[in-house]
Scaffold this motif. Structure first.
Motif, PDB file in Angstrom:
ATOM      1  N   VAL A 293      32.435  42.475   1.841  1.00 29.23           N
ATOM      2  CA  VAL A 293      32.216  43.762   1.889  1.00 29.23           C
ATOM      3  C   VAL A 293      31.544  44.023   3.266  1.00 29.23           C
ATOM      4  N   GLU A 294      30.654  43.392   3.822  1.00 31.00           N
ATOM      5  CA  GLU A 294      30.265  43.530   5.125  1.00 31.00           C
ATOM      6  C   GLU A 294      31.221  43.691   6.247  1.00 31.00           C
ATOM      7  N   ARG A 295      32.338  42.680   6.071  1.00 31.96           N
ATOM      8  CA  ARG A 295      33.359  42.756   6.854  1.00 31.96           C
ATOM      9  C   ARG A 295      34.165  44.037   6.755  1.00 31.96           C
ATOM     10  N   LEU A 296      34.237  44.445   5.627  1.00 32.95           N
ATOM     11  CA  LEU A 296      35.407  45.707   5.347  1.00 32.95           C
ATOM     12  C   LEU A 296      34.621  46.875   5.735  1.00 32.95           C
ATOM     13  N   ARG A 297      33.153  46.761   5.867  1.00 26.77           N
ATOM     14  CA  ARG A 297      32.347  48.068   6.020  1.00 26.77           C
ATOM     15  C   ARG A 297      32.676  48.429   7.576  1.00 26.77           C
ATOM     16  N   HIS A 298      33.024  47.386   8.444  1.00 28.10           N
ATOM     17  CA  HIS A 298      32.857  47.735  10.002  1.00 28.10           C
ATOM     18  C   HIS A 298      34.385  47.510  10.434  1.00 28.10           C
ATOM     19  N   THR A 299      35.066  48.435  11.038  1.00 30.80           N
ATOM     20  CA  THR A 299      36.404  48.455  11.674  1.00 30.80           C
ATOM     21  C   THR A 299      36.353  48.662  13.095  1.00 30.80           C
TER      22      THR A 299
END
Length: 347
Positions: A186-192
């Motif tokens: 989720v943390e990786r998906l939170r930042h683009t």
């Protein structure tokens, strides 16, 4: 006048008795006579079938090795060609690993294992006798299968079975959904790759888009400027792809907190479906609906991409946008929520 006695009740009864007698005279034919196979009578044919089974098990082992080569040697693909190569190796490796074992066992049973048809009476259940019977059955199976006297089949089967679970183990390891790993995902998906001032550019050429280029009813597939120069562009693109559309501002029902997230009816939403992550790429201009082609989840663009049909659980995340001094569309910030499927723990 013709004889009509066959239509009388007496005649019908006679016919019924004759039919009943004919049924009673049919005997149980029993099992058909056994027809020996070529491998039962020709030792050379049996040896050839044994080699064929061994080759099939060896193909299974080669398939597993092929999967491991695609998984480890290709590693993290950095181009479409490498991604296709890895997918091909993983797919063919898994297929050959499973088919080799399956077809080999079937061929073994059809050509070398005994094929006599037998009928046994069911006995009463007795614990001790059942244990002895089970031991006898296992010994009989091992003896009739020929696995003791056919080392080629035995060794290749052991090798194929030992290697076959490896692809599943590595795949399941990557799908570890413990709380810690889910939180990391989720943390990786939170930042683009989106951030304040990053221009919206056409996918895949990367040319910037002016607000004047976007007409009512049009749709653009968009990536952030400089995406192709990043260290891992494919993974970053998988999170950052956006659909850009322009509607009549009067058709938009905007929440108070999102009043500055669009520019003169131009809105941008994540292209990644919130069901299982398929690309939402179909835009119906007249209904203002976005459609996911995988499972038909439908999002209403006029209602901030609220789900109106299908299995998706969340609206598509919206990218806040504006224009810079040169009239190019730019992001106000990153997405305000994680992109991607809704089954991750979003907090």
């Amino acid at each position: 006048m013709g004889d009509q006695s066959h239509g009388s009740p007496q005649g019908a009864g006679a016919v019924a008795k004759a039919q009943a007698g004919s049924v009673d005279t049919i005997q149980d034919p029993g099992l058909p006579p056994h027809r020996p196979r070529l491998t039962d009578t020709e030792p050379r044919a049996a040896k050839r079938a044994e080699r064929q089974v061994g080759i099939l098990f060896a193909i299974s082992m080669i398939g597993t090795i092929l999967f491991l080569v695609g998984y480890f040697a290709v590693g993290h693909p950095e181009s479409i060609a490498e991604t296709r190569l890895q997918n091909m190796l993983l797919g063919l490796g898994t297929a050959f690993a499973m088919l080799g074992i399956g077809v080999g066992i079937v061929h073994w049973a059809r050509t070398l294992m005994p094929d006599h048809e037998i009928a046994e009476s069911r006995h009463e259940v007795r614990t001790e006798e059942d244990r002895r019977d089970a031991e006898e059955i296992i010994d009989t199976v091992l003896e009739e299968s020929g696995i003791k006297r056919r080392p080629l089949i035995r060794n290749t089967l052991i090798g194929a079975i030992a290697l076959a679970p490896l692809p599943a183990l590595f795949i399941l390891r990557d799908l570890d959904l413990t709380k810690a790993s889910a939180g990391e995902i989720v943390e990786r998906l939170r930042h683009t790759a989106w951030d304040e001032g990053v221009r919206l550019t056409r996918d895949p050429v990367g040319t910037p888009i002016k607000a004047s280029d976007v007409q009512i009813g049009s749709a653009f597939h968009v990536i952030p400027e400089g995406l192709n120069e990043l260290e891992d562009p494919l993974n970053e693109k998988a999170k950052a792809v956006v659909l850009l559309m322009r509607l009549n501002p009067e058709d938009l029902n905007i929440s108070p907190e999102r009043e500055d997230w669009h520019y003169d009816g131009i809105v941008a939403y994540s292209k990644i479906c919130t069901h299982v992550g398929c690309p939402v790429a179909l835009y119906e201009q007249h209904t203002h609906h976005l459609l996911c082609p995988c499972h038909q989840s439908t999002f209403d663009l006029t209602e901030e991409c609220k789900v109106i049909f299908g299995p998706a659980a969340h609206p598509l995340p919206q990218l806040p946008i504006t224009v810079d001094d040169e009239g190019y569309l730019v992001a106000r910030s990153d997405f305000h929520e994680p992109v991607g499927p809704g089954y991750w723990e979003r907090g």
